[in-house]
Design an enzyme around this catalytic site. Structure first.
Site: not given
Length: 353
Positions: A11, A14, A124
């Protein structure tokens, strides 16, 4: 583990996707507040899941009322949640004979019902994967091609990619994935082929698909910290950094971290539970100073195999700590990373007295 060891960034990807989106906004190719259905008709097409009828093996779905925007996708307020962890979405997948987060493309993995009305709560999810896909659709390039041209090359970065196994110079430096034992101390190797962090992806995943070295990712963080105009205009950096959540969504985020232990482990990245938090386009935003540690408006985020980064503009500090250890965001590893961060602030305090 060395500075040139190639890690699955998960992640941490991102952050790069948010930069790519803002670059497209600067060029007039995208708008953060327009209905994404104009380019991504798959998003929200099933409506909102409100329950599950076990007797019929059917999800209870209602139409959404609000548009989904790109801003919502980047800030996890669109209603899009990861089906791997949401009970109703797991049931919905099973009712269709599907496994969560499977299939080779972003469309396969991320076209799921929303779990709340867009713009009204926080969860999320795969919003950044959709954000990466929208960049691909408006530019006609894969994220690999786009980020190489517009993010990595301008900063002189060579060791970032979505496909390290296609590059012999990176494949030989890839770290193994390990598993923390039940005692929280002993670490076991995960045999090759047992765990695929890309879940069989053939698309670039803007939410979790990049690989790179600590040195490469830190170069990116330094550019963000100094607001390097090779990436974004000054006003775009302000948009990247500023708190994005309305009060309803902000409260939902804070309540989730405060009341749910699993969410706390995944989402707090060591910030105290009671500290007020918000969300930026780049990641979690701390709304108040943490004594001896990060300042107000510091942004932090991480990645599944226990990675974490931070960017504190007030102190002029950024940092990245990487590992390749499961389970995701394991508290013993994350606390180790916190010690690293606090040690950096101790050095900073000693040099600024």
């Amino acid at each position: 583990m060395q500075l040139d060891t190639v890690l699955a960034l998960a992640s941490c990807t991102k952050l790069m996707t948010a930069i790519a989106v803002l670059q497209c906004v600067e060029r007039g190719q995208l708008d953060l507040d327009v209905d994404v259905a104009l380019i991504l008709p798959e998003v929200g097409k099933y409506g909102i899941i409100t329950g599950f009828d076990d007797s019929k093996n059917e999800a209870i779905l209602i139409p959404k009322v609000n548009h989904v925007t790109l801003r919502q996708l980047l800030t996890h307020t669109s209603g899009q949640a990861y089906d791997l962890v949401h009970p109703l979405l797991i049931k919905w997948r099973a009712s269709r004979g599907e496994e969560p987060w499977t299939g080779p493309t972003i469309e396969d993995k991320t076209t799921v019902p929303l779990i709340f009305e867009p713009g009204t709560a926080w969860a999320y999810g795969g919003g950044s994967d959709w954000a990466g896909k929208i960049v691909e659709r408006v530019t006609g390039q894969t994220l690999e091609e786009y980020m190489k041209k517009h993010i990595w090359t301008p900063l002189g970065i060579k060791d970032l990619t979505f496909w390290p196994k296609t590059r012999k110079d990176m494949e030989d430096r890839m770290a193994d994935i390990s598993m923390l034992g039940p005692d929280g101390k002993k670490v076991f190797d995960v045999p090759p082929g047992v765990f695929d962090i890309t879940y069989g992806a053939t698309d670039c995943s803007g939410g979790a698909g990049a690989f790179g070295t600590p040195s490469a990712f830190f170069t990116l963080l330094q550019a963000v910290l100094r607001k390097d105009t090779k990436l974004l205009k000054p006003e775009s950096y302000e948009e990247l950094f500023r708190p994005q959540l309305n009060e309803q969504c902000r409260q939902a985020l804070n309540d989730l971290i405060l009341n749910d232990q699993v969410s706390r482990d995944f989402l707090s990245v060591n910030v105290p539970v009671t500290a007020k938090k918000n969300w930026s386009l780049a990641g979690l935003l701390v709304e108040e100073d943490q004594p001896g540690w990060v300042r107000k408006n510091t942004i932090l985020w991480g990645g599944l195999p226990c990675l974490v980064w931070f960017c504190d503009r007030e102190a002029g500090l950024c940092g990245f700590a990487g590992s390749q250890v499961l389970p995701p965001m394991a508290p013993p590893i994350m606390k180790f990373h916190e010690s690293f961060q606090r040690g950096i602030y101790d050095v900073y305090a000693a040099t600024t007295q």
